[in-house]
Design a protein around this motif. Structure first.
Motif, PDB file in Angstrom:
ATOM      1  N   PHE A 101       0.841  -1.190   0.000  1.00  0.00           N
ATOM      2  CA  PHE A 101       0.000   0.000   0.000  1.00  0.00           C
ATOM      3  C   PHE A 101       0.879   1.245   0.000  1.00  0.00           C
ATOM      4  O   PHE A 101       1.956   1.260   0.602  1.00  0.00           O
ATOM      5  N   GLU A 102       0.385   2.279  -0.661  1.00  0.00           N
ATOM      6  CA  GLU A 102       1.117   3.547  -0.715  1.00  0.00           C
ATOM      7  C   GLU A 102       0.190   4.695  -0.326  1.00  0.00           C
ATOM      8  O   GLU A 102      -0.941   4.783  -0.804  1.00  0.00           O
ATOM      9  N   LEU A 103       0.677   5.534   0.547  1.00  0.00           N
ATOM     10  CA  LEU A 103      -0.051   6.721   0.989  1.00  0.00           C
ATOM     11  C   LEU A 103       0.887   7.908   0.837  1.00  0.00           C
ATOM     12  O   LEU A 103       2.061   7.809   1.181  1.00  0.00           O
ATOM     13  N   PHE A 104       0.390   9.018   0.293  1.00  0.00           N
ATOM     14  CA  PHE A 104       1.245  10.197   0.254  1.00  0.00           C
ATOM     15  C   PHE A 104       0.457  11.450   0.635  1.00  0.00           C
ATOM     16  O   PHE A 104      -0.727  11.566   0.341  1.00  0.00           O
ATOM     17  N   TYR A 105       1.160  12.347   1.303  1.00  0.00           N
ATOM     18  CA  TYR A 105       0.593  13.610   1.766  1.00  0.00           C
ATOM     19  C   TYR A 105       1.372  14.733   1.098  1.00  0.00           C
ATOM     20  O   TYR A 105       2.612  14.742   1.105  1.00  0.00           O
ATOM     21  N   VAL A 106       0.660  15.677   0.489  1.00  0.00           N
ATOM     22  CA  VAL A 106       1.326  16.806  -0.166  1.00  0.00           C
ATOM     23  C   VAL A 106       1.611  17.860   0.899  1.00  0.00           C
ATOM     24  O   VAL A 106       0.733  18.616   1.311  1.00  0.00           O
ATOM     25  N   LEU A 107       2.845  17.878   1.333  1.00  0.00           N
ATOM     26  CA  LEU A 107       3.257  18.782   2.401  1.00  0.00           C
ATOM     27  C   LEU A 107       3.446  20.211   1.891  1.00  0.00           C
ATOM     28  O   LEU A 107       3.131  21.188   2.571  1.00  0.00           O
ATOM     29  N   LYS A 108       3.931  20.314   0.663  1.00  0.00           N
ATOM     30  CA  LYS A 108       4.190  21.645   0.095  1.00  0.00           C
ATOM     31  C   LYS A 108       4.057  21.558  -1.421  1.00  0.00           C
ATOM     32  O   LYS A 108       4.557  20.621  -2.033  1.00  0.00           O
ATOM     33  N   GLY A 109       3.367  22.521  -2.012  1.00  0.00           N
ATOM     34  CA  GLY A 109       3.222  22.555  -3.459  1.00  0.00           C
ATOM     35  C   GLY A 109       2.051  21.715  -3.939  1.00  0.00           C
ATOM     36  O   GLY A 109       0.994  21.658  -3.298  1.00  0.00           O
ATOM     37  N   SER A 110       2.235  21.026  -5.050  1.00  0.00           N
ATOM     38  CA  SER A 110       1.197  20.165  -5.620  1.00  0.00           C
ATOM     39  C   SER A 110       1.884  19.154  -6.535  1.00  0.00           C
ATOM     40  O   SER A 110       3.066  19.295  -6.858  1.00  0.00           O
ATOM     41  N   MET A 130      -3.481   4.518  -1.956  1.00  0.00           N
ATOM     42  CA  MET A 130      -3.718   3.608  -3.065  1.00  0.00           C
ATOM     43  C   MET A 130      -3.673   2.162  -2.610  1.00  0.00           C
ATOM     44  O   MET A 130      -2.833   1.802  -1.772  1.00  0.00           O
ATOM     45  N   ASN A 131      -4.582   1.351  -3.147  1.00  0.00           N
ATOM     46  CA  ASN A 131      -4.612  -0.051  -2.757  1.00  0.00           C
ATOM     47  C   ASN A 131      -3.588  -0.866  -3.543  1.00  0.00           C
ATOM     48  O   ASN A 131      -2.841  -0.337  -4.374  1.00  0.00           O
ATOM     49  N   LEU A 132      -3.541  -2.170  -3.263  1.00  0.00           N
ATOM     50  CA  LEU A 132      -2.532  -3.035  -3.878  1.00  0.00           C
ATOM     51  C   LEU A 132      -2.699  -3.148  -5.383  1.00  0.00           C
ATOM     52  O   LEU A 132      -1.737  -3.421  -6.097  1.00  0.00           O
TER      53      LEU A 132
END
Length: 283
Positions: A101-110, A130-132
């Motif tokens: 699994f993958e998770l991402f957070y947009v800390l700065k920008g886009s 996102m799932n597998l």
């Protein structure tokens, strides 16, 4: 949150984890190139021609890692590419997948995110999971963008962990369906488009613990998943916006029953007995 951004930049300034990941990838590609009778350069060139690149779990995770975190930017993984060319390539279906699994957070920008042939612009403060089965790609458009990426082995979502998520249907459905059904459709949960202080506090503590890298860090980072997912579920509830079609899966009655039996008969039932009772394979 300045503290989280500062910690992410600190990680980028001490790139030992990126170097370790690059080393694992080099070792893997060198081995595969030798098996195919190719030079490393030719092997990697061939990979680039494939429509769907498979990201190998062993290259991303260290031997004892269940969860890894990266601050993503142009410099972290040499992502200084022609942005428009990368976007065109992703729109044409040159994507990747992986069995974690993958998770991402947009800390700065886009950034741009691609899944199922659709381009989404993910704004600062947004979080995506996102799932597998998700076949996707991400393009970082400039040097100012910083993402915090969390990769999670599917083995983390064993029966006890899934049971803790039962009161959060949004994520119980998402993880249980993805782990139990190989034919599940690729899916992405995308939440909010503005920074969230509570979420960033949890991410800060998670990243801080991960960077400590002591004897209990791996366990504590795993524990932070529950408050992280709980806060994400709260955001989803507050937004009161139904997820897009195909993004959240119906409850899986078979898996639900298996988990109930495990909870009620833990220590009194074998895997084979469970498989026989629910007409499933042992795996």
């Amino acid at each position: 949150m300045e503290m989280l951004e500062g910690l992410a930049k600190l990680m980028l300034q001490a790139p030992v984890r990126y170097q370790q990941a690059d080393k694992r990838l080099l070792e893997y590609d060198t081995k595969k190139a030798a098996e195919a009778g190719l030079s490393l350069e030719r092997y990697r060139m061939n990979l680039r021609q494939e429509k769907i690149r498979h990201m190998v779990q062993e290259c991303v995770f260290g031997e004892n890692d269940d969860i890894v975190l990266f601050a993503d930017c142009w410099d972290a993984f040499d992502l200084r590419t022609d942005v428009e060319a990368s976007r065109t390539r992703a729109k044409a279906g040159y994507l990747h997948d992986h069995d974690f699994f993958e998770l991402f957070y947009v800390l700065k920008g886009s950034c741009y995110n691609y899944i199922d042939g659709r381009e989404d612009i993910i704004q600062e403060g947004s979080i995506c999971l996102m799932n597998l089965q998700a076949v996707h790609e991400r393009v970082i458009p400039n040097a100012d963008t910083i993402l915090l990426t969390i990769c999670i082995r599917k083995s983390v979502f064993d029966a006890p962990f899934l049971n803790m998520l039962r009161e959060i249907p949004l994520f119980w459905n998402f993880f249980a369906a993805s782990v139990s059904r190989k034919d599940q459709a690729g899916s992405c949960i995308h939440l909010q488009d503005t920074p969230n202080r509570e979420l960033e506090i949890i991410l800060y503590q998670m990243l801080r613990t991960y960077l400590l890298d002591d004897e209990i860090s791996h366990t504590v980072v795993r524990c932070y998943l529950i408050p992280l997912l709980t806060e994400m579920a709260r955001i989803h509830h507050v937004e009161k916006s139904a997820p897009e079609s195909g993004m959240i899966f119906p409850r899986n009655p078979s898996l639900d029953a298996v988990l109930e039996t495990i909870r009620d008969k833990c220590g009194m039932v074998t895997l084979q007995e469970l498989a026989d009772e629910y007409h499933s394979s042992l795996n």
